[in-house]
Design a protein around this motif. Structure first.
Motif, PDB file in Angstrom:
ATOM      1  N   ASP A 127       1.625 -10.861  29.133  1.00  0.00           N
ATOM      2  CA  ASP A 127       0.576 -11.610  28.432  1.00  0.00           C
ATOM      3  C   ASP A 127       0.919 -11.848  26.964  1.00  0.00           C
ATOM      4  OD1 ASP A 127       0.267  -9.106  27.335  1.00  0.00           O
ATOM      5  OD2 ASP A 127      -1.820  -8.826  27.964  1.00  0.00           O
ATOM      6  N   GLY A 128       2.126 -11.457  26.528  1.00  0.00           N
ATOM      7  CA  GLY A 128       2.567 -11.735  25.166  1.00  0.00           C
ATOM      8  C   GLY A 128       2.225 -10.669  24.149  1.00  0.00           C
ATOM      9  N   THR A 129       1.569  -9.585  24.548  1.00  0.00           N
ATOM     10  CA  THR A 129       1.258  -8.497  23.629  1.00  0.00           C
ATOM     11  C   THR A 129       2.432  -7.520  23.558  1.00  0.00           C
ATOM     12  OG1 THR A 129       0.200  -7.234  25.401  1.00  0.00           O
ATOM     13  CG2 THR A 129      -1.214  -8.687  24.080  1.00  0.00           C
ATOM     14  N   LEU A 130       2.418  -6.647  22.540  1.00  0.00           N
ATOM     15  CA  LEU A 130       3.495  -5.670  22.398  1.00  0.00           C
ATOM     16  C   LEU A 130       3.471  -4.726  23.591  1.00  0.00           C
ATOM     17  CD1 LEU A 130       5.780  -4.866  20.450  1.00  0.00           C
ATOM     18  CD2 LEU A 130       4.214  -3.179  19.472  1.00  0.00           C
ATOM     19  N   GLY A 131       4.625  -4.538  24.226  1.00  0.00           N
ATOM     20  CA  GLY A 131       4.663  -3.830  25.496  1.00  0.00           C
ATOM     21  C   GLY A 131       5.227  -2.438  25.474  1.00  0.00           C
ATOM     22  N   PRO A 191       6.287   1.275  22.651  1.00  0.00           N
ATOM     23  CA  PRO A 191       6.425   1.817  21.295  1.00  0.00           C
ATOM     24  C   PRO A 191       7.778   1.397  20.731  1.00  0.00           C
ATOM     25  CG  PRO A 191       5.741   3.524  22.856  1.00  0.00           C
ATOM     26  CD  PRO A 191       6.167   2.350  23.671  1.00  0.00           C
ATOM     27  N   CYS A 192       7.793   0.933  19.500  1.00  0.00           N
ATOM     28  CA  CYS A 192       9.050   0.462  18.917  1.00  0.00           C
ATOM     29  C   CYS A 192       9.016   0.607  17.403  1.00  0.00           C
ATOM     30  CB  CYS A 192       9.323  -0.988  19.310  1.00  0.00           C
ATOM     31  SG  CYS A 192       8.091  -2.160  18.736  1.00  0.00           S
ATOM     32  N   PRO A 193      10.180   0.632  16.755  1.00  0.00           N
ATOM     33  CA  PRO A 193      10.233   0.706  15.297  1.00  0.00           C
ATOM     34  C   PRO A 193       9.604  -0.533  14.657  1.00  0.00           C
ATOM     35  CG  PRO A 193      12.366   1.239  16.275  1.00  0.00           C
ATOM     36  CD  PRO A 193      11.514   0.692  17.370  1.00  0.00           C
ATOM     37  N   GLN A 194       9.254  -0.404  13.392  1.00  0.00           N
ATOM     38  CA  GLN A 194       8.605  -1.499  12.683  1.00  0.00           C
ATOM     39  C   GLN A 194       9.507  -2.739  12.626  1.00  0.00           C
ATOM     40  OE1 GLN A 194       5.392  -1.375  11.632  1.00  0.00           O
ATOM     41  NE2 GLN A 194       5.595  -3.553  11.185  1.00  0.00           N
ATOM     42  N   THR A 195      10.817  -2.527  12.607  1.00  0.00           N
ATOM     43  CA  THR A 195      11.744  -3.654  12.588  1.00  0.00           C
ATOM     44  C   THR A 195      11.538  -4.544  13.810  1.00  0.00           C
ATOM     45  OG1 THR A 195      13.387  -2.312  11.428  1.00  0.00           O
ATOM     46  CG2 THR A 195      14.171  -4.313  12.487  1.00  0.00           C
ATOM     47  N   CYS A 196      11.417  -3.938  14.991  1.00  0.00           N
ATOM     48  CA  CYS A 196      11.186  -4.717  16.213  1.00  0.00           C
ATOM     49  C   CYS A 196       9.804  -5.349  16.194  1.00  0.00           C
ATOM     50  CB  CYS A 196      11.343  -3.819  17.436  1.00  0.00           C
ATOM     51  SG  CYS A 196      13.017  -3.185  17.693  1.00  0.00           S
ATOM     52  N   ARG A 197       8.826  -4.608  15.666  1.00  0.00           N
ATOM     53  CA  ARG A 197       7.473  -5.162  15.595  1.00  0.00           C
ATOM     54  C   ARG A 197       7.445  -6.403  14.711  1.00  0.00           C
ATOM     55  NH1 ARG A 197       4.032  -7.805  15.574  1.00  0.00           N
ATOM     56  NH2 ARG A 197       1.789  -7.502  15.423  1.00  0.00           N
ATOM     57  N   ASP A 198       8.111  -6.370  13.584  1.00  0.00           N
ATOM     58  CA  ASP A 198       8.134  -7.524  12.679  1.00  0.00           C
ATOM     59  C   ASP A 198       8.830  -8.708  13.329  1.00  0.00           C
ATOM     60  OD1 ASP A 198       6.854  -5.972  10.811  1.00  0.00           O
ATOM     61  OD2 ASP A 198       8.683  -5.450   9.711  1.00  0.00           O
ATOM     62  N   ARG A 199       9.875  -8.431  14.102  1.00  0.00           N
ATOM     63  CA  ARG A 199      10.599  -9.511  14.764  1.00  0.00           C
ATOM     64  C   ARG A 199       9.732 -10.182  15.822  1.00  0.00           C
ATOM     65  NH1 ARG A 199      16.305  -8.863  18.158  1.00  0.00           N
ATOM     66  NH2 ARG A 199      16.460 -11.057  18.799  1.00  0.00           N
ATOM     67  N   ALA A 200       8.826  -9.441  16.425  1.00  0.00           N
ATOM     68  CA  ALA A 200       7.961 -10.015  17.458  1.00  0.00           C
ATOM     69  C   ALA A 200       7.031 -11.072  16.892  1.00  0.00           C
ATOM     70  CB  ALA A 200       7.158  -8.910  18.141  1.00  0.00           C
ATOM     71  N   GLY A 201       6.642 -10.938  15.614  1.00  0.00           N
ATOM     72  CA  GLY A 201       5.767 -11.915  15.001  1.00  0.00           C
ATOM     73  C   GLY A 201       4.374 -11.371  14.744  1.00  0.00           C
ATOM     74  N   ALA A 202       3.758 -11.850  13.684  1.00  0.00           N
ATOM     75  CA  ALA A 202       2.447 -11.345  13.285  1.00  0.00           C
ATOM     76  C   ALA A 202       1.366 -11.676  14.301  1.00  0.00           C
ATOM     77  CB  ALA A 202       2.070 -11.916  11.915  1.00  0.00           C
ATOM     78  N   GLU A 203       1.560 -12.725  15.107  1.00  0.00           N
ATOM     79  CA  GLU A 203       0.534 -13.127  16.069  1.00  0.00           C
ATOM     80  C   GLU A 203       0.499 -12.244  17.306  1.00  0.00           C
ATOM     81  OE1 GLU A 203       4.348 -15.004  17.282  1.00  0.00           O
ATOM     82  OE2 GLU A 203       3.267 -14.686  15.383  1.00  0.00           O
ATOM     83  N   VAL A 204       1.516 -11.399  17.491  1.00  0.00           N
ATOM     84  CA  VAL A 204       1.575 -10.521  18.670  1.00  0.00           C
ATOM     85  C   VAL A 204       0.620  -9.344  18.485  1.00  0.00           C
ATOM     86  CG1 VAL A 204       3.045  -8.946  19.985  1.00  0.00           C
ATOM     87  CG2 VAL A 204       3.929 -11.178  19.281  1.00  0.00           C
ATOM     88  N   VAL A 205      -0.253  -9.137  19.448  1.00  0.00           N
ATOM     89  CA  VAL A 205      -1.231  -8.049  19.399  1.00  0.00           C
ATOM     90  C   VAL A 205      -0.542  -6.727  19.721  1.00  0.00           C
ATOM     91  CG1 VAL A 205      -3.355  -7.120  20.407  1.00  0.00           C
ATOM     92  CG2 VAL A 205      -3.096  -9.586  20.054  1.00  0.00           C
ATOM     93  N   ASP A 206      -0.851  -5.687  18.919  1.00  0.00           N
ATOM     94  CA  ASP A 206      -0.304  -4.358  19.183  1.00  0.00           C
ATOM     95  C   ASP A 206      -1.410  -3.319  19.108  1.00  0.00           C
ATOM     96  OD1 ASP A 206      -0.819  -3.786  16.509  1.00  0.00           O
ATOM     97  OD2 ASP A 206       1.224  -4.211  15.865  1.00  0.00           O
ATOM     98  N   GLY A 207      -1.041  -2.055  19.185  1.00  0.00           N
ATOM     99  CA  GLY A 207      -2.019  -0.969  19.132  1.00  0.00           C
ATOM    100  C   GLY A 207      -2.048  -0.240  17.815  1.00  0.00           C
ATOM    101  N   GLY A 208      -1.468  -0.844  16.761  1.00  0.00           N
ATOM    102  CA  GLY A 208      -1.428  -0.209  15.453  1.00  0.00           C
ATOM    103  C   GLY A 208      -0.223   0.707  15.310  1.00  0.00           C
ATOM    104  N   LEU A 209      -0.208   1.465  14.226  1.00  0.00           N
ATOM    105  CA  LEU A 209       0.875   2.404  13.957  1.00  0.00           C
ATOM    106  C   LEU A 209       0.448   3.816  14.347  1.00  0.00           C
ATOM    107  CD1 LEU A 209       2.157   1.176  10.465  1.00  0.00           C
ATOM    108  CD2 LEU A 209       3.265   0.855  12.682  1.00  0.00           C
ATOM    109  N   GLY A 210       1.378   4.603  14.828  1.00  0.00           N
ATOM    110  CA  GLY A 210       1.066   5.978  15.196  1.00  0.00           C
ATOM    111  C   GLY A 210       2.323   6.726  15.597  1.00  0.00           C
TER     112      GLY A 210
END
Length: 240
Positions: A190-194, A196-215
């Motif tokens: 569905d295009g959401t973050l699938g 746990p990954c480092p912030q580098t990968c999260r940034d590459r996914a794009g700001a529009e991708v929904v995630d579960g926050g940092l933890g």
């Protein structure tokens, strides 16, 4: 190593411990560890569990590796996403009580009465959260033949497998030619973050991708080992 879609067809649903699904790399690693354990027993060798080692080894999984320049590496595979109504949760119940005859066989002496209302041998009735669905899906980058061969013996996934939860009817591993390797290794269908990954990968996914926050979470199997814990971008929550 190719972009893949992996699907488990289920009897009626799955009981999951985390607010996101079961990691595919964790499933594959558990099967390899089970084979190693069986091999050690056959050869009369001592088997040391991964959780009991200070620095557990990384198994050779049939998955590609994502190695970001800033952060720990991880396997290119997501967590499970229910294919039907992922936000719904049903409450099942599991019960447990002591087998008095079994206690007699393993104990040299027992009190006149073993209470089932208090103490360590009390009877239990506990709730269990279950996601009702006909199938769950993972994305991954890997070897489809090797992945299917590892998953084929797995007949149930999730919590409370011994009581029938998470029964798998069949496994399906297909090429996903419409996915690039980054998407297949990090994002849900569905295009959401699938995963746990480092912030580098999260940034590459794009700001529009929904995630579960940092933890703080595990980055790769064994996920609960302290050496695997890092501050990570978390997968999109199933209940969101």
């Amino acid at each position: 190593m190719k972009p893949l879609t992996v699907r488990a067809h289920l009897s009626f649903g799955i009981a999951q411990a985390a607010p996101w699904g079961i990691a595919l790399d964790g499933l594959l690693a558990s099967e390899l560890w089970a084979r190693q354990k069986a091999s050690c027993r056959e050869q009369g060798q001592e088997y040391v569990r991964a959780m009991e080692r200070d620095d557990p080894p990384d198994l050779d999984l049939p998955l590609a590796r994502c190695t970001p320049p800033d952060g720990p590496w991880h396997w290119a595979a997501t967590c499970a996403l229910p294919d039907q109504d992922s936000g719904r949760v049903d409450v099942h119940t599991w019960t447990g009580r002591v087998d008095a005859r079994a206690l007699e066989q393993v104990s040299t002496g027992l009190p006149k009465t073993v209470s089932d209302r208090q103490g360590r041998f009390r009877a239990r009735r506990m709730p269990l959260l279950v996601t009702p669905c006909a199938s769950v899906t993972w994305h991954a980058v890997g070897d489809p033949t090797a992945i299917h061969e590892l998953l084929e013996p797995v007949v149930s996934i999730g919590k409370k497998r011994s009581t029938g939860e998470g029964h798998v009817l069949r496994w399906e591993v297909q090429l996903a030619e419409d996915l690039d390797e980054f998407t297949a290794g990090h994002l849900h269908p569905d295009g959401t973050l699938g995963r746990p990954c480092p912030q580098t990968c999260r940034d590459r996914a794009g700001a529009e991708v929904v995630d579960g926050g940092l933890g703080r979470a595990g980055i790769r199997p064994p996920y609960m080992h302290p050496a695997r814990q890092h501050q990570l971008a978390l997968p999109a929550l199933l209940s969101s």
